[in-house]
Design an enzyme around this catalytic site. Structure first.
Site, PDB file in Angstrom:
ATOM      1  N   GLU A  34       0.821  -1.215   0.000  1.00  0.00           N
ATOM      2  CA  GLU A  34       0.000   0.000   0.000  1.00  0.00           C
ATOM      3  C   GLU A  34       0.853   1.263   0.000  1.00  0.00           C
ATOM      4  O   GLU A  34       1.235   1.744  -1.050  1.00  0.00           O
ATOM      5  CB  GLU A  34      -0.948  -0.022   1.208  1.00  0.00           C
ATOM      6  CG  GLU A  34      -2.019  -1.101   1.109  1.00  0.00           C
ATOM      7  CD  GLU A  34      -3.024  -1.038   2.230  1.00  0.00           C
ATOM      8  OE1 GLU A  34      -3.927  -0.184   2.168  1.00  0.00           O
ATOM      9  OE2 GLU A  34      -2.891  -1.836   3.178  1.00  0.00           O
ATOM     10  N   GLY A 112       3.093  -9.290  -1.486  1.00  0.00           N
ATOM     11  CA  GLY A 112       4.127 -10.316  -1.532  1.00  0.00           C
ATOM     12  C   GLY A 112       3.645 -11.665  -1.026  1.00  0.00           C
ATOM     13  O   GLY A 112       2.836 -11.744  -0.100  1.00  0.00           O
ATOM     14  N   GLY A 267      -8.242  -4.098  20.128  1.00  0.00           N
ATOM     15  CA  GLY A 267      -6.878  -4.578  19.987  1.00  0.00           C
ATOM     16  C   GLY A 267      -6.515  -4.888  18.544  1.00  0.00           C
ATOM     17  O   GLY A 267      -7.283  -4.644  17.613  1.00  0.00           O
ATOM     18  N   ARG A 268      -5.310  -5.438  18.363  1.00  0.00           N
ATOM     19  CA  ARG A 268      -4.817  -5.796  17.042  1.00  0.00           C
ATOM     20  C   ARG A 268      -4.226  -7.201  17.091  1.00  0.00           C
ATOM     21  O   ARG A 268      -3.912  -7.715  18.173  1.00  0.00           O
ATOM     22  CB  ARG A 268      -3.755  -4.791  16.571  1.00  0.00           C
ATOM     23  CG  ARG A 268      -4.281  -3.371  16.446  1.00  0.00           C
ATOM     24  CD  ARG A 268      -3.203  -2.413  15.937  1.00  0.00           C
ATOM     25  NE  ARG A 268      -2.840  -2.694  14.555  1.00  0.00           N
ATOM     26  CZ  ARG A 268      -3.513  -2.231  13.498  1.00  0.00           C
ATOM     27  NH1 ARG A 268      -4.591  -1.467  13.668  1.00  0.00           N
ATOM     28  NH2 ARG A 268      -3.114  -2.507  12.282  1.00  0.00           N
ATOM     29  N   HIS A 438      16.604  24.160  35.934  1.00  0.00           N
ATOM     30  CA  HIS A 438      15.413  24.768  36.535  1.00  0.00           C
ATOM     31  C   HIS A 438      15.042  26.034  35.751  1.00  0.00           C
ATOM     32  O   HIS A 438      15.918  26.786  35.349  1.00  0.00           O
ATOM     33  CB  HIS A 438      15.704  25.142  37.991  1.00  0.00           C
ATOM     34  CG  HIS A 438      14.586  25.902  38.643  1.00  0.00           C
ATOM     35  ND1 HIS A 438      13.431  25.286  39.072  1.00  0.00           N
ATOM     36  CD2 HIS A 438      14.453  27.226  38.928  1.00  0.00           C
ATOM     37  CE1 HIS A 438      12.624  26.204  39.600  1.00  0.00           C
ATOM     38  NE2 HIS A 438      13.230  27.382  39.530  1.00  0.00           N
TER      39      HIS A 438
END
Length: 466
Positions: A34, A112, A267-268, A438
């Site tokens: 892609e 592929g 989720g994945r 600081h």
């Protein structure tokens, strides 16, 4: 053979592997079906953070009078938000393409498929071609996990990729999933003006982070108007008259959540569809492709990196997997420790963590100390108007830093001092003796470390032992 390395996938893991291999003298071809940059650049990390910035500005505008500034009115132009997001993506994608060219890496676009351990069959633009390589690196990433909910395939239910291209801000939204993706989108659309409800099966949101942090975040999100239902499962989704109803079951029984949009963010999972791993006998299961410490599969010369291995699914993890694989292929012994990985969540305020959580330290029977320092006692945080949150640091009985957890302004930047400390096995004394400028947010890290010694200057002495 023409190539030393053939890389399948142009996401962070894939293009890092390709570039590192080329740096070490390899002839590399990269196959991408892609867009270069993969999910992270095109449909994940980058576009989400572009939207986050727009939401952050609106979040600030809601409190702008605190800075002595009056804004009578403002409007949100979704088309311009989307245009800005896409311009960022295009710029970064062009940068990756230029890096491919500069490193003499050939890029072939198409899907592929593994023909054998040295040959990839690429299908794209109506044609097929075979690409040979002495070594193959599989970096095909992950895809959205679709939970087993009745009606989950109803038209109009969104995954993160579709939601990123929103054309109007919904009045109300239900998010199924309390992980990073779900909570980030909940925060973004809450800031944009949506009424958001989150449901998650787990007893807490962001269950992999330290509970001191997640409890505070949950309270903060609820205060901002985000409804959160933990320990709740979505049973069914129905659509009627253009609105969705999510039927869920939780600790208080059954509930029905109605909204204009539903986001699936449960989720994945690893994505290796169409690769034909079985053609060459690569070992894998639903959790991912099996690899050793060098990310080589059971088939010699074939490697797998990043999300497709089912290990820590983060872009920066994949990038270092790719570097490690390329270096091992080219005979360079990698020194990267992949167990110490910072995790960041872009909410309001930000969250970040690295190393062991307190619960993990307990479960491992580690004798530990903890120290906390509140951003409300930090001058820079107060000047920013972002005093919510804290830094929590965990050390072991050898006084080594083993866990750092942050909720507060720029947590995603501050966490790297903690990552370096854990990676280098720095002791409390090493940090305590390092001067921090600081006024900066980094002083919170130094003060928290001093708290482990009972020497914090701007906090009441307090140290917890476990």
């Amino acid at each position: 053979m023409k190539n030393d390395i053939v890389v399948l996938g142009g996401g962070p893991g894939g293009y890092h592997a390709a570039i590192r291999g080329a740096q070490l003298g390899a002839k590399v071809t990269l196959v991408e079906k892609e867009k270069m940059g993969g999910t992270c650049l095109n449909w994940g990390c980058i576009p989400t953070k572009a939207l986050y910035k727009s939401a952050e500005i609106i979040h600030t505008l809601k409190h702008i009078d605190e800075y002595g500034i009056s804004v009578d009115d403002y409007s949100v132009d979704v088309s311009k938000i989307q245009e800005r997001k896409q311009n960022i993506i295009k710029q970064l994608e062009a940068g990756i393409k230029s890096l491919m060219k500069a490193n003499k890496i050939e890029v072939v676009y198409g899907a592929g498929q593994l023909k054998d351990k040295n040959t990839v069959l690429v299908k794209g633009d109506g044609k097929e071609q075979e690409i040979e390589g002495k070594n193959i690196i599989i970096a095909t990433g992950s895809k959205v996990l679709i939970p087993p909910i009745a009606g989950v395939d109803t038209e109009g239910i969104l995954k993160s990729k579709e939601l990123l291209n929103f054309k109007a801000i919904p009045k109300c939204m239900t998010v199924i999933g309390g992980g990073v993706v779900g909570i980030e989108f909940a925060s973004i659309f809450n800031a944009l003006g949506s009424k958001v409800t989150v449901i998650t099966l787990f007893p807490t949101i962001l269950e992999r982070m330290d509970t001191d942090i997640t409890k505070r975040l949950a309270a903060s999100l609820k205060k901002k108007g985000i409804a959160i239902h933990t320990g709740t499962s979505a049973e069914k989704i129905e659509k009627k008259d253009g609105r969705f109803a999510v039927f869920a079951k939780g600790k208080k029984g059954e509930i029905v959540l109605e909204s204009e949009q539903v986001l699936l963010a449960a989720g994945r999972k690893p994505s290796f569809d169409g690769l034909s791993l079985e053609n060459i006998g690569i070992e894998y299961d639903e959790q991912g492709i099996k690899v050793n410490h060098q990310y080589e599969t059971n088939v010699a010369g074939v490697y797998a990196i990043g999300d497709v291995t089912g290990k820590t699914m983060l872009a920066h993890t994949a990038s270092h997997h790719g570097i490690t694989a390329a270096e091992n292929i080219m005979g360079v012994k990698s020194k990267i420790d992949h167990d110490i990985v910072p995790n960041c969540v872009f909410t309001f305020p930000e969250l970040a963590g690295v190393g062991l959580t307190e619960q993990e330290a307990k479960d491992s029977n580690i004798h530990y100390n903890t120290s906390k320092f509140m951003f409300g006692a930090n001058g820079k945080a107060l000047t920013l108007g972002e005093a919510e949150g804290l830094v929590k640091i965990i050390s072991d009985d050898k006084d080594e830093i083993i866990g750092v957890h942050i909720m507060g302004p720029h947590a995603s930047d501050l966490i790297h001092e903690g990552t370096l400390a854990i990676s280098a096995k720095l002791k409390v004394e090493d940090i305590a003796n390092t001067i921090h400028a600081h006024p900066t947010l980094s002083e919170t890290f130094a003060e928290t470390v001093l708290g482990l010694k009972g020497e914090a200057i701007h906090a009441v002495p307090s140290r917890k032992k476990g």
